[in-house]
Write a protein that holds these residues in place. Structure first.
Motif, PDB file in Angstrom:
ATOM      1  N   MET A 171      98.116  27.305  -6.692  1.00 30.65           N
ATOM      2  CA  MET A 171      99.240  28.045  -6.431  1.00 30.65           C
ATOM      3  C   MET A 171      99.565  28.522  -7.698  1.00 30.65           C
ATOM      4  SD  MET A 171     101.403  25.286  -4.142  1.00 30.65           S
ATOM      5  CE  MET A 171     102.743  26.528  -4.168  1.00 30.65           C
ATOM      6  N   HIS A 172      99.555  28.248  -8.846  1.00 35.47           N
ATOM      7  CA  HIS A 172      99.920  28.801  -9.964  1.00 35.47           C
ATOM      8  C   HIS A 172      98.876  30.082 -10.483  1.00 35.47           C
ATOM      9  CE1 HIS A 172     101.145  29.385 -14.264  1.00 35.47           C
ATOM     10  NE2 HIS A 172     100.098  28.856 -14.660  1.00 35.47           N
ATOM     11  N   GLN A 173      97.510  29.882  -9.952  1.00 38.84           N
ATOM     12  CA  GLN A 173      96.612  30.982 -10.531  1.00 38.84           C
ATOM     13  C   GLN A 173      96.853  31.878  -9.442  1.00 38.84           C
ATOM     14  OE1 GLN A 173      94.581  30.846 -12.968  1.00 38.84           O
ATOM     15  NE2 GLN A 173      93.736  32.990 -12.356  1.00 38.84           N
ATOM     16  N   GLY A 174      97.237  31.515  -8.180  1.00 36.21           N
ATOM     17  CA  GLY A 174      97.498  32.624  -7.204  1.00 36.21           C
ATOM     18  C   GLY A 174      98.562  33.740  -7.691  1.00 36.21           C
ATOM     19  N   GLN A 175      99.707  32.917  -8.186  1.00 35.70           N
ATOM     20  CA  GLN A 175     100.931  33.495  -8.448  1.00 35.70           C
ATOM     21  C   GLN A 175     100.433  34.522  -9.705  1.00 35.70           C
ATOM     22  OE1 GLN A 175     103.531  30.503  -9.312  1.00 35.70           O
ATOM     23  NE2 GLN A 175     103.978  30.026  -7.062  1.00 35.70           N
ATOM     24  N   LEU A 176      99.790  34.150 -10.696  1.00 37.89           N
ATOM     25  CA  LEU A 176      99.483  35.004 -11.642  1.00 37.89           C
ATOM     26  C   LEU A 176      98.714  36.110 -11.236  1.00 37.89           C
ATOM     27  CD1 LEU A 176      98.366  32.281 -14.328  1.00 37.89           C
ATOM     28  CD2 LEU A 176     100.720  33.639 -14.247  1.00 37.89           C
ATOM     29  N   GLU A 177      97.469  35.999 -10.468  1.00 32.62           N
ATOM     30  CA  GLU A 177      96.938  37.112  -9.867  1.00 32.62           C
ATOM     31  C   GLU A 177      97.601  38.045  -9.065  1.00 32.62           C
ATOM     32  OE1 GLU A 177      93.798  35.172  -7.886  1.00 32.62           O
ATOM     33  OE2 GLU A 177      92.665  34.472  -9.374  1.00 32.62           O
ATOM     34  N   GLN A 178      98.622  37.522  -8.348  1.00 26.55           N
ATOM     35  CA  GLN A 178      99.711  38.285  -7.625  1.00 26.55           C
ATOM     36  C   GLN A 178     100.369  39.215  -8.742  1.00 26.55           C
ATOM     37  OE1 GLN A 178     101.817  36.109  -4.763  1.00 26.55           O
ATOM     38  NE2 GLN A 178     100.066  35.814  -3.325  1.00 26.55           N
ATOM     39  N   MET A 179     101.020  38.598  -9.496  1.00 22.10           N
ATOM     40  CA  MET A 179     101.661  39.386 -10.447  1.00 22.10           C
ATOM     41  C   MET A 179     101.043  40.144 -11.337  1.00 22.10           C
ATOM     42  SD  MET A 179     103.909  35.977 -11.983  1.00 22.10           S
ATOM     43  CE  MET A 179     104.385  36.796 -13.341  1.00 22.10           C
ATOM     44  N   GLN A 180      99.604  40.005 -11.686  1.00 20.90           N
ATOM     45  CA  GLN A 180      98.786  41.105 -12.417  1.00 20.90           C
ATOM     46  C   GLN A 180      98.516  42.080 -11.225  1.00 20.90           C
ATOM     47  OE1 GLN A 180      95.407  38.370 -13.482  1.00 20.90           O
ATOM     48  NE2 GLN A 180      96.578  37.576 -15.135  1.00 20.90           N
ATOM     49  N   GLN A 181      98.261  41.910 -10.071  1.00 25.13           N
ATOM     50  CA  GLN A 181      98.139  43.027  -9.127  1.00 25.13           C
ATOM     51  C   GLN A 181      99.162  43.931  -8.948  1.00 25.13           C
ATOM     52  OE1 GLN A 181      96.994  41.801  -5.386  1.00 25.13           O
ATOM     53  NE2 GLN A 181      96.085  43.804  -4.797  1.00 25.13           N
ATOM     54  N   HIS A 182     100.129  43.171  -9.101  1.00 20.76           N
ATOM     55  CA  HIS A 182     101.590  44.095  -8.794  1.00 20.76           C
ATOM     56  C   HIS A 182     101.785  44.987 -10.139  1.00 20.76           C
ATOM     57  CE1 HIS A 182     105.627  44.888  -8.368  1.00 20.76           C
ATOM     58  NE2 HIS A 182     106.231  44.397  -9.578  1.00 20.76           N
ATOM     59  N   HIS A 183     101.527  44.402 -11.355  1.00 20.77           N
ATOM     60  CA  HIS A 183     101.582  45.263 -12.637  1.00 20.77           C
ATOM     61  C   HIS A 183     100.566  46.262 -12.668  1.00 20.77           C
ATOM     62  CE1 HIS A 183     104.862  42.755 -14.109  1.00 20.77           C
ATOM     63  NE2 HIS A 183     103.903  41.624 -14.309  1.00 20.77           N
TER      64      HIS A 183
ATOM     65  N   GLY B 297     113.367  34.034 -16.241  1.00 21.73           N
ATOM     66  CA  GLY B 297     112.930  33.149 -15.166  1.00 21.73           C
ATOM     67  C   GLY B 297     112.097  33.861 -14.178  1.00 21.73           C
ATOM     68  N   GLY B 298     111.753  35.079 -14.064  1.00 20.75           N
ATOM     69  CA  GLY B 298     111.101  35.864 -13.031  1.00 20.75           C
ATOM     70  C   GLY B 298     109.650  35.376 -13.128  1.00 20.75           C
ATOM     71  N   ARG B 299     108.910  35.430 -14.286  1.00 21.94           N
ATOM     72  CA  ARG B 299     107.397  35.224 -14.321  1.00 21.94           C
ATOM     73  C   ARG B 299     107.178  33.523 -15.004  1.00 21.94           C
ATOM     74  NH1 ARG B 299     103.594  38.903 -18.149  1.00 21.94           N
ATOM     75  NH2 ARG B 299     101.661  37.660 -17.637  1.00 21.94           N
ATOM     76  N   ALA B 300     106.194  32.950 -14.120  1.00 23.37           N
ATOM     77  CA  ALA B 300     105.865  31.660 -14.572  1.00 23.37           C
ATOM     78  C   ALA B 300     104.883  31.593 -15.829  1.00 23.37           C
ATOM     79  CB  ALA B 300     104.803  31.097 -13.460  1.00 23.37           C
ATOM     80  N   LYS B 301     105.494  30.755 -16.842  1.00 23.88           N
ATOM     81  CA  LYS B 301     104.719  30.673 -17.892  1.00 23.88           C
ATOM     82  C   LYS B 301     103.668  29.790 -17.779  1.00 23.88           C
ATOM     83  CE  LYS B 301     109.156  31.338 -20.676  1.00 23.88           C
ATOM     84  NZ  LYS B 301     110.171  30.655 -21.666  1.00 23.88           N
ATOM     85  N   PRO B 302     102.775  29.885 -18.812  1.00 23.67           N
ATOM     86  CA  PRO B 302     101.404  29.338 -18.629  1.00 23.67           C
ATOM     87  C   PRO B 302     101.516  27.603 -18.519  1.00 23.67           C
ATOM     88  CG  PRO B 302     101.217  30.719 -20.393  1.00 23.67           C
ATOM     89  CD  PRO B 302     102.504  30.754 -19.945  1.00 23.67           C
ATOM     90  N   ASN B 303     102.504  27.079 -19.270  1.00 28.13           N
ATOM     91  CA  ASN B 303     102.819  25.619 -19.085  1.00 28.13           C
ATOM     92  C   ASN B 303     104.071  25.457 -18.328  1.00 28.13           C
ATOM     93  OD1 ASN B 303     100.457  25.318 -20.491  1.00 28.13           O
ATOM     94  ND2 ASN B 303     101.625  25.704 -22.606  1.00 28.13           N
ATOM     95  N   ALA B 304     104.385  25.981 -17.377  1.00 23.89           N
ATOM     96  CA  ALA B 304     105.420  25.849 -16.583  1.00 23.89           C
ATOM     97  C   ALA B 304     105.278  24.925 -15.238  1.00 23.89           C
ATOM     98  CB  ALA B 304     106.269  27.231 -16.246  1.00 23.89           C
ATOM     99  N   THR B 305     104.133  24.591 -15.177  1.00 28.17           N
ATOM    100  CA  THR B 305     103.748  23.937 -13.658  1.00 28.17           C
ATOM    101  C   THR B 305     103.536  22.571 -14.004  1.00 28.17           C
ATOM    102  OG1 THR B 305     101.558  24.595 -13.890  1.00 28.17           O
ATOM    103  CG2 THR B 305     102.886  26.214 -12.651  1.00 28.17           C
ATOM    104  N   ILE B 306     104.356  21.850 -14.671  1.00 25.99           N
ATOM    105  CA  ILE B 306     103.814  20.307 -14.938  1.00 25.99           C
ATOM    106  C   ILE B 306     104.448  19.560 -13.991  1.00 25.99           C
ATOM    107  CG2 ILE B 306     104.610  18.429 -16.369  1.00 25.99           C
ATOM    108  CD1 ILE B 306     104.788  20.504 -18.617  1.00 25.99           C
ATOM    109  N   LEU B 307     103.913  18.839 -13.426  1.00 23.03           N
ATOM    110  CA  LEU B 307     104.133  18.103 -12.309  1.00 23.03           C
ATOM    111  C   LEU B 307     105.140  17.034 -12.599  1.00 23.03           C
ATOM    112  CD1 LEU B 307     100.627  17.508 -10.298  1.00 23.03           C
ATOM    113  CD2 LEU B 307     102.577  19.014  -9.761  1.00 23.03           C
ATOM    114  N   GLU B 308     106.177  16.788 -11.904  1.00 22.28           N
ATOM    115  CA  GLU B 308     107.049  15.891 -11.897  1.00 22.28           C
ATOM    116  C   GLU B 308     107.186  14.908 -11.016  1.00 22.28           C
ATOM    117  OE1 GLU B 308     108.324  17.051 -15.767  1.00 22.28           O
ATOM    118  OE2 GLU B 308     109.251  15.352 -14.741  1.00 22.28           O
TER     119      GLU B 308
END
Length: 580
Positions: free
Chosen positions: A202-214, A338-349
Motif C-alpha cells: 500500500m505504501h509503495q502504491g501510494q508513492l507511485e500514485q503521488m509520483q504519477q500525479h506530480h 501531512g499530505g505526503r507519506a514519509k519513507p518511514n511513516a508506515t510503522i506497524l503499531e
C-alpha cells in the motif's frame, strides 16, 4: 508391573475340644469363619472365645487385612481416551483404600486387591475423560477429582476413600500438541508477515500514485506555459534539451540535419525561380527595363527575400554555443503538511493486548525453589497442586509464555530438579513434589549458584537479550545445617562476584522463621511470611496464585519494554522484616 496386594492373610482350620487355644489377631485384621457348607460369619471381626470355638460349627478361619493401603500407579497399559478416542491420557493416580466387608473378600476369594481397585478406577474414569479434548487435561483432572475425590465402596468389599488423579497426554498426543502449537505460531507469524507486506505494498502504491500525479501536474504546467506559441523545429529542440540536458549531442545532430534539409529546400527553390525568370526573358514576355522591378516583385511573391531559417543567424549553420533555455515550467507545489507519506511513516503499531513476543524483547529466567523437607509433609499435596496451578496459568497465558523460561527445584537433604529450565507449553510435564529428609539450605544455594550460571550462558547463546533471573524461594522449615548456608548464599547474590546474581523473593509458611526469610530476600519488600496462627493450606493457595500473577506480569513487562520488578505480598502474608 504392579506388586500384588493379598487381602486374605491367613487360612487355618478351626480346632475344637477342651484344650483348644484361640489364636489372637491384630487391630488391622478381621477374622471370618466358614462352616463346612460354606456359610460365612464374623464376630465383629474378632476371634471366637474358647467356649464358642469348643462347640463351633465352623471349620475354617480366614484372617482378612482391613488396614489402610495407599498406592500410586501409572495407567499406561490402559490409557484413558480423550474426546473422539483419537488421543489418550496417561493417568498417575494416588489411591487409598481399605476393606469394609471382610466376608465379601473371603466369599470372592480376593487374592490380590490391585486389579479390582485399578479396574474400578479405569471403568469410572473413561466416560469422564471422553468428554474432554486432549489439550484439556487440567479440566479433565478437576472433573475426576470432584466426582471421585471422596471415594466410593466396591461390591468386592473394598472402599476407596481417597483418590487424586493427574492426567497427561501420552507420547503421541504430546507430539500432536507440540506440532499444533508450532503450527499455530507459524500461522500467526505468517499473518504478521502478510500484514507487513500488505502495508508495504500500500505504501509503495501510494508513492507511485503521488509520483504519477506530480508528473501529470508538471506536464500540464509545461503545456500551460507554452500556450499558443508556435513550435518550430528549433523550439522543439530547446524543449528536448530542457527535459534531457544530458542529451546535448543528439539535439545538435537533429538541429544540424534540420538546417541541412532547409538549405537543400532553399537551393531547390532558388533554382526553380531562376529557371522561371530565364523562361520569361527568352520568350520576350518581359522587357529589359522591367526586369529589375519585376525580379524583385517576383522574388518577394515567392517568399525568397530571406532564405535563412527563422530564428537562425545568417552567418551560422549551427549553434556556436548551447542555446540558453528558458524554464521548462514551475516546480511542483510543495505538499501540504501531512499530505505526503514519509519513507518511514508506515510503522506497524500493534494493540498492546494482542502484542506478540519476539526474540528482540528478551526472556525472563524464573527459578521456583520449593521446600520438600519432612517439616512440610502435611502440606505436600497443596504445594504440588500449586505447581500445577502455576503450570496451567502459564499455558493459558499464551501471549506471555514465550518470554518466560521456568525451572523448578525441590530442596530437602538433597536438591531435586523437578523441571529443567524451558518454555512451558501444553505438552510440558507438570512437576510433583515428594517429602523427604531435613532441610539443607547450603545445598539449595550451592545448586542455584551452579545452575544459574550454566542456564543463563545457554540462554544467551540462543537469545539476544536475557534478563536478570528471579528466584522464588518458598520455605516451611528452619535450616538443619546451622549457619553454613550463609556462605553459598552470599556468593549467589553478590553482584560484584557473581555476574548473574538473581533477585530472590523469599516466602515463609509453617515453621519458617521470619528472620530467616527477611535475610534470604534480596530486598526488604521481597520477603513475606504468613500471618501467625492462620490456616497453612489457605496460605499456600494464596501464595501460588500470587506467584503465577507475578511471573506472568514479569513476562508482560518484557513485552512492554519495562525492566521493573514489582512484588506484592500474597493475601494473608506480611513483610517478614516487620515481624523480626
Amino acid at each position: 508391573m504392579t506388586t500384588p496386594l493379598p487381602l486374605i492373610l491367613d487360612v487355618s482350620p478351626v480346632t475344637r475340644g477342651p484344650f483348644t487355644v484361640t489364636k489372637a489377631t491384630t487391630p488391622s485384621r478381621a477374622v471370618v469363619y466358614a462352616t463346612a457348607a460354606g456359610e460365612l460369619t464374623t464376630f465383629d471381626g474378632k476371634p471366637m472365645r474358647w467356649s464358642q470355638q469348643a462347640l463351633s460349627p465352623y471349620r475354617t478361619r480366614y484372617d482378612v487385612d482391613t488396614g489402610d493401603h495407599r498406592r500410586r500407579a501409572e495407567l499406561r497399559s490402559t490409557p484413558l481416551p480423550s474426546r473422539g478416542d483419537v488421543h489418550f491420557f496417561v493417568a498417575t493416580v494416588d489411591v487409598a483404600f481399605r476393606v469394609h466387608e471382610p466376608r465379601e473378600i473371603v466369599r470372592r476369594n480376593v487374592t490380590d486387591a490391585m486389579p479390582i481397585v485399578y479396574g474400578a478406577i479405569v471403568d469410572r474414569f473413561i466416560p469422564i475423560t471422553r468428554s474432554f479434548g486432549i489439550e484439556q487435561s487440567a479440566q479433565a483432572e478437576e472433573a475426576l477429582r470432584q466426582r471421585f475425590g471422596g471415594g466410593w465402596p466396591l461390591p468386592e468389599g473394598i472402599t476407596i476413600f481417597s483418590l487424586s488423579p493427574r492426567l497427561l497426554p501420552d507420547e503421541a498426543a504430546s507430539r500432536y500438541l507440540r506440532e499444533k502449537v508450532e503450527a499455530g505460531r507459524a500461522v500467526e507469524l505468517n499473518r504478521v508477515r502478510h500484514d507487513v507486506h500488505v502495508q508495504q505494498a500500500m505504501h509503495q502504491g501510494q508513492l507511485e500514485q503521488m509520483q504519477q500525479h506530480h508528473r501529470i501536474q508538471a506536464a500540464r504546467t509545461e503545456l500551460s506555459e507554452l500556450g499558443d506559441r508556435p513550435l518550430d523545429p528549433a523550439e522543439l529542440i530547446r524543449l528536448h534539451l530542457a527535459r534531457n540536458p544530458q542529451d546535448t549531442m543528439t539535439a545538435m545532430q537533429l538541429f544540424a540535419a534540420h538546417e541541412q534539409a532547409m538549405l537543400q529546400r532553399q537551393d531547390l527553390h532558388n533554382q526553380q525561380t531562376t529557371e522561371l525568370f530565364r523562361f520569361l526573358v527568352e520568350k520576350d514576355l518581359i522587357l529589359a527595363a522591367d526586369v529589375e522591378p519585376m525580379l524583385a516583385h517576383t522574388m518577394r511573391r515567392l517568399g525568397a527575400t530571406d532564405v535563412r531559417p527563422a530564428g537562425l543567424s545568417a552567418t551560422s549553420a549551427g549553434w556556436t554555443q548551447p542555446p540558453v533555455l528558458g524554464s521548462a515550467g514551475p516546480e511542483p507545489a510543495g505538499e501540504p503538511e501531512g499530505g505526503r507519506a514519509k519513507p518511514n511513516a508506515t510503522i506497524l503499531e500493534q494493540d498492546p493486548k494482542t502484542r506478540v513476543w519476539t526474540p528482540a524483547a528478551g526472556v525472563q529466567p524464573v527459578y521456583v525453589m520449593v521446600d520438600e523437607s519432612a517439616d512440610v509433609a502435611p502440606w505436600i499435596g497443596d504445594l504440588s497442586n500449586g505447581l500445577h496451578t502455576l503450570h496451567d496459568a502459564l499455558v493459558q497465558a499464551a501471549d506471555v509464555t514465550p518470554a518466560i523460561r521456568l525451572a523448578v527445584l525441590g530442596f530437602a537433604d538433597e536438591v531435586a530438579s523437578r523441571l529443567r529450565m524451558d518454555v512451558v507449553t501444553a505438552g510440558s510435564q507438570s512437576p510433583w513434589l515428594t517429602p523427604r529428609g531435613p532441610a539443607n539450605y547450603a545445598n539449595a544455594f550451592e545448586t542455584l549458584l551452579d545452575n544459574i550460571g550454566h542456564d543463563i550462558e545457554a540462554l544467551k547463546a540462543q537469545q539476544p537479550h536475557v534478563r536478570r533471573p528471579i528466584v522464588f524461594f518458598l520455605s516451611g522449615s528452619a535450616p538443619r545445617d546451622g549457619e553454613s548456608w550463609t556462605r553459598p548464599y552470599q556468593r549467589l547474590v553478590d553482584r560484584n562476584a557473581h555476574r548473574y546474581a538473581p533477585n530472590v523473593v523469599a516466602c515463609g509458611i509453617g515453621a519458617a522463621p521470619p528472620a530467616l526469610i527477611a535475610t534470604i530476600a534480596t530486598e526488604p519488600t521481597f520477603g513475606f511470611v504468613m500471618v501467625p496462627d492462620s490456616d497453612v493450606h489457605a496460605a499456600i493457595a494464596q501464595y501460588w496464585r500470587a506467584l503465577a500473577a507475578s511471573v506472568i506480569n514479569s513476562g508482560r513487562a518484557l513485552l512492554d519494554g519495562s525492566g521493573e520488578l514489582t512484588i506484592s505480598p500474597p493475601a494473608g502474608f506480611r513483610i517478614a522484616s516487620e515481624l523480626v
